[in-house]
Design an enzyme around this catalytic site. Structure first.
Site, PDB file in Angstrom:
ATOM      1  N   TYR A 234       0.834  -1.207   0.000  1.00 20.21           N
ATOM      2  CA  TYR A 234       0.000   0.000   0.000  1.00 20.21           C
ATOM      3  C   TYR A 234       0.870   1.258   0.000  1.00 20.21           C
ATOM      4  CZ  TYR A 234      -3.600   3.272   1.670  1.00 20.21           C
ATOM      5  OH  TYR A 234      -4.459   4.334   1.823  1.00 20.21           O
TER       6      TYR A 234
ATOM      7  N   LYS B  90       1.014   4.039  -2.969  1.00 21.03           N
ATOM      8  CA  LYS B  90       0.592   5.416  -2.710  1.00 21.03           C
ATOM      9  C   LYS B  90       1.735   6.409  -2.900  1.00 21.03           C
ATOM     10  CE  LYS B  90      -3.783   4.937  -1.773  1.00 21.03           C
ATOM     11  NZ  LYS B  90      -4.778   5.394  -2.781  1.00 21.03           N
TER      12      LYS B  90
END
Length: 310
Positions: free
Chosen positions: A155, A159
């Protein structure tokens, strides 16, 4: 803000932050394509928006590949005649520490967050360039991508990549009046409810219907999905025509501009460096003030801890 006549796509907008973005855009006058993998959630979102006087349709499909990206853009054009705003919000979590994370855990998250942002932004940019009237790419990132976060290799990497793409595309699309920015929201959602330090406050707000504590909204910049939505409306508007290539944080009572990485300290050695010289000079040179890493845990005032008053 008046977004009348504009058409927007919001990926992952059946619930949570995505739904808040879609509702806020519709309330400002934009026509919205809602997207989700859950047909019931997507349908409920469309019903909620139309019941409030807005215009919305849905595309039920997983974000990641080009086929979904093209379908989203095609839906906006067929239903509303154009595309002005693409909000890449869709996301999933597969949290595990490095030594326990599988290839599938990694690939699934990167495919939705990073590849899905790329394919949707690419499809939108192609259409916006054809229209010749500019546009807005609003990419959703996270504090995990700015600072790293325990158990979120996939993640955080995705991001961070989203913000890097925003900076790159801002340069590439500048001549066509298409702005590109990354939003870094912090809000009470199903994702943040998994964070132990925040879960008690989210659960308490859900149980009682009371607002989140003032200290949490201000000191930690943590609020509701609805608190983050006005930034998306602003970035979609003509008022933000000069804002591009930025990573902008929002949550609770806080609006913030994230810095871009840059050299913090430097030292020089005539003829170059060898390992021994680096070791000798590191702690008094570039490494004298090392950077922090990881998202800081919330600093809970003693009078406001979960056990306070119990």
């Amino acid at each position: 803000m008046d977004l009348s006549g504009k058409a927007a796509v919001v990926t992952g907008s059946g619930r949570g932050l995505g739904l808040a973005y879609a509702e806020a855009l519709a309330l400002a006058g934009a026509s919205v394509v809602v997207n989700d993998v859950d047909a019931a959630a997507a349908g409920a979102a469309v019903e909620k928006i139309t019941a409030g006087g807005g215009r919305a349709v849905s595309v039920v499909a997983p974000v990641g590949g080009a086929a979904t990206a093209d379908a989203l853009v095609d839906k906006a054009v067929s239903e509303f005649g154009r595309l002005d705003v693409m909000v890449t919000n869709a996301g999933v979590l597969r949290d595990k520490v490095l030594w326990k994370m599988s290839d599938e855990d990694f690939d699934t998250v990167v495919d939705v967050h990073l590849r899905g942002t790329f394919t949707c932004a690419r499809a939108a940019a192609v259409r916006m360039r054809e229209q010749g009237t500019g546009g807005r790419l609003i990419l959703v990132s996270s504090p995990a991508g700015q600072r790293g976060n325990f158990g979120q290799t996939n993640y955080a990497a995705a991001k961070a990549g989203v913000v890097a793409m925003a900076r790159t595309w801002a340069m590439e699309l500048a001549r066509t009046d298409i702005t590109v920015n990354a939003v870094v929201p912090v809000a009470a959602t199903g994702m943040t409810k998994t964070i132990p330090a925040l879960a008690p406050f989210i659960e308490e707000a859900e149980r009682t219907g009371e607002p989140l504590p003032d200290w949490l909204r201000r000191d930690e910049g943590f609020g509701t999905p609805e608190d983050a939505a006005p930034l998306v409306v602003f970035l979609a508007s003509d008022a933000a025509r000069g804002v591009t290539g930025q990573a902008i944080g929002i949550g609770g009572d806080r609006l913030a501009l994230w810095s871009h990485p840059q050299e913090k300290a430097a030292a020089y050695a005539a003829g170059g460096w060898d390992a021994d010289t680096i070791a000798e000079r590191w702690s008094t040179g570039p490494g004298a003030e090392p950077e922090t890493y990881g998202i800081p845990a919330p600093s809970v005032p003693a009078a406001h801890g979960p056990e306070a008053g119990s």
